[in-house]
Design a protein around this motif. Structure first.
Motif, short mmCIF file in Angstrom:
data_model
loop_
_atom_site.label_atom_id
_atom_site.label_comp_id
_atom_site.label_asym_id
_atom_site.label_seq_id
_atom_site.Cartn_x
_atom_site.Cartn_y
_atom_site.Cartn_z
N LEU A 178 -60.93 -12.40 6.68
CA LEU A 178 -61.46 -12.84 5.40
C LEU A 178 -60.47 -12.43 4.32
CD1 LEU A 178 -65.18 -11.68 5.88
CD2 LEU A 178 -64.19 -13.95 6.32
N ARG A 179 -60.03 -13.40 3.52
CA ARG A 179 -59.05 -13.11 2.47
C ARG A 179 -59.75 -12.64 1.21
NH1 ARG A 179 -57.63 -15.92 7.13
NH2 ARG A 179 -55.34 -16.29 7.18
N ASN A 180 -59.15 -11.65 0.53
CA ASN A 180 -59.65 -11.21 -0.77
C ASN A 180 -58.46 -10.76 -1.62
OD1 ASN A 180 -59.03 -8.44 -0.05
ND2 ASN A 180 -60.94 -8.40 1.12
N SER A 181 -58.73 -10.30 -2.84
CA SER A 181 -57.65 -9.96 -3.77
C SER A 181 -56.83 -8.76 -3.31
CB SER A 181 -58.24 -9.68 -5.17
OG SER A 181 -59.18 -8.62 -5.10
N ARG A 182 -57.40 -7.92 -2.48
CA ARG A 182 -56.69 -6.72 -2.03
C ARG A 182 -55.95 -6.93 -0.72
NH1 ARG A 182 -61.67 -2.63 -2.29
NH2 ARG A 182 -62.58 -4.51 -1.33
N GLY A 183 -56.12 -8.11 -0.11
CA GLY A 183 -55.45 -8.36 1.15
C GLY A 183 -56.33 -9.15 2.08
N VAL A 184 -56.45 -8.70 3.33
CA VAL A 184 -57.28 -9.39 4.30
C VAL A 184 -58.19 -8.38 4.98
CG1 VAL A 184 -55.64 -11.25 4.74
CG2 VAL A 184 -55.49 -9.16 6.07
N GLN A 185 -59.34 -8.86 5.42
CA GLN A 185 -60.31 -8.00 6.09
C GLN A 185 -60.66 -8.64 7.43
OE1 GLN A 185 -61.45 -5.04 5.06
NE2 GLN A 185 -62.58 -4.82 6.97
N PRO A 186 -60.38 -7.96 8.56
CA PRO A 186 -60.71 -8.53 9.87
C PRO A 186 -62.22 -8.60 10.07
CG PRO A 186 -59.92 -6.27 10.10
CD PRO A 186 -59.71 -6.64 8.68
N THR A 187 -62.67 -9.63 10.75
CA THR A 187 -64.10 -9.76 11.07
C THR A 187 -64.47 -8.75 12.15
OG1 THR A 187 -63.68 -11.38 12.82
CG2 THR A 187 -63.96 -12.23 10.56
N GLY A 188 -65.77 -8.61 12.39
CA GLY A 188 -66.22 -7.69 13.43
C GLY A 188 -65.67 -8.05 14.80
N ALA A 189 -65.63 -9.34 15.11
CA ALA A 189 -65.09 -9.78 16.40
C ALA A 189 -63.60 -9.48 16.49
CB ALA A 189 -65.35 -11.28 16.58
N ALA A 190 -62.89 -9.66 15.34
CA ALA A 190 -61.45 -9.40 15.33
C ALA A 190 -61.17 -7.91 15.57
CB ALA A 190 -60.85 -9.84 14.00
N LEU A 191 -62.00 -7.03 15.02
CA LEU A 191 -61.80 -5.60 15.21
C LEU A 191 -61.99 -5.20 16.68
CD1 LEU A 191 -63.52 -4.10 12.04
CD2 LEU A 191 -61.08 -4.11 12.58
N LYS A 192 -62.98 -5.79 17.34
CA LYS A 192 -63.17 -5.50 18.76
C LYS A 192 -61.97 -5.98 19.57
CE LYS A 192 -68.24 -5.74 18.71
NZ LYS A 192 -69.44 -6.45 19.22
N PHE A 193 -61.47 -7.17 19.22
CA PHE A 193 -60.31 -7.72 19.93
C PHE A 193 -59.07 -6.87 19.65
CE2 PHE A 193 -56.93 -11.13 20.13
CZ PHE A 193 -56.91 -11.20 21.52
N TYR A 194 -58.97 -6.36 18.41
CA TYR A 194 -57.81 -5.54 18.03
C TYR A 194 -57.68 -4.30 18.90
CZ TYR A 194 -55.21 -2.03 15.39
OH TYR A 194 -54.33 -1.03 15.03
#
Length: 299
Positions: free
Chosen positions: A54-70
């Protein structure tokens, strides 16, 4: 392997972006452009059919699924990196070249090397010896130089790692024939002198409070091994470094006289290349030397 894998380049980008939470930082870390990072993330999201960040002004935020995959991706990349490092090191010469005197090599270093090799089977320690303590005449390059007393050599650090404690030593057979109950009795004994340490007996007797009115008599030997063998053979009393004589004392070939009176010299030192990298074979070996030398057995 039949299971399909995501694009490996995209996985590396995914790991960096998830860890840094910033496309610009990830681009700098991987030495690619900001646009290249975005393209690889888009490729990965298309592969999985879902949004990963998810993009925001401070950068990007991984989704919950992305964090598990990470978590799985990072662990896998770390294992690949470790395996690659091991394979690379297996193709390299991991040699530590050591120079010392014959006495230290045979009486202290070599008997202990088996423990180092068991713990570090991929590091080869090559030991050569020099007849004297001088280092100025060394014609070869060495990683570690072990000597009694401190020395200076350009490009090397020098540290003390082992005690040098000397005491009178004699065989049980000699002590049966020669009455020695107090230090002064040694004036009538057959003293065995070492040419490289001619003052040792005078120093020890002076420390023991024995007055010396004349020059000490006795045989002079030019090498430690000869004076040691003479003592074992019952020819007299030698002055020897206890750290180099553990086996002879343990096996009863030699007996230490008056254990409460010893000579303490400056100690044995190692010179090692100052450029040794953290975790390098050289640092592993010098750390082991320091550990072995820090286990004093004698007062």
């Amino acid at each position: 392997m039949n299971k399909p894998l995501p694009p490996m380049k995209a996985l590396k980008v995914f790991e960096s972006v998830t860890r840094t939470r910033n496309l610009t930082l990830a681009a700098a870390e991987l030495h690619v452009t900001h646009s290249a990072i975005s393209q690889q993330l888009k490729l990965l999201e298309e592969y999985f059919g879902q949004v990963l960040f998810l993009r925001n002004s401070r950068g990007v935020q991984p989704t919950g699924a992305a964090l598990k995959f990470y978590a799985e991706v990072k662990a896998s990349l770390d294992r690949i990196a470790d395996a690659a490092e091991q394979l690379t090191m297996e193709g390299k010469n991991r040699i530590v070249r050591v120079n010392t005197t014959p006495s230290i090599a045979m009486r202290w270093l070599i008997p202990r090397l088996s423990s180092f090799q068991i713990e570090n089977p991929r590091i080869e320690v090559r030991v050569t010896t020099s007849a004297t303590d001088a280092i100025a005449d060394l014609t070869e390059s060495f990683d570690v130089i072990i000597r009694r007393d401190a020395h200076q050599l350009s490009g090397y650090e020098c540290i003390r790692f082992l005690d040098d404690v000397s005491a009178p030593l004699a065989s049980p057979g000699y002590l049966e024939r020669q009455h020695i109950s107090q230090p002064a009795d040694l004036r009538d004994a057959s003293l065995l002198h070492l040419g490289s340490r001619p003052e040792a007996w005078n120093r020890w007797l002076s420390q023991a409070g024995v007055p010396l009115q004349e020059q000490l008599r006795g045989q002079i030997y030019q090498h430690f091994f000869l004076s040691l063998q003479a003592a074992v053979a019952g020819l007299g009393v030698a002055m020897g470094s206890l750290e180099l004589l553990e086996d002879d004392l343990d096996n009863g070939r030699l007996v230490q006289l008056f254990p409460h009176i010893v000579l303490k010299d400056v100690g044995f030192h190692m010179l090692y290349r100052a450029s040794a990298d953290t975790g390098s074979p050289l640092q592993i070996f010098t750390n082991w030397l320091h550990l072995m030398g820090s286990r004093p057995r004698y007062p």
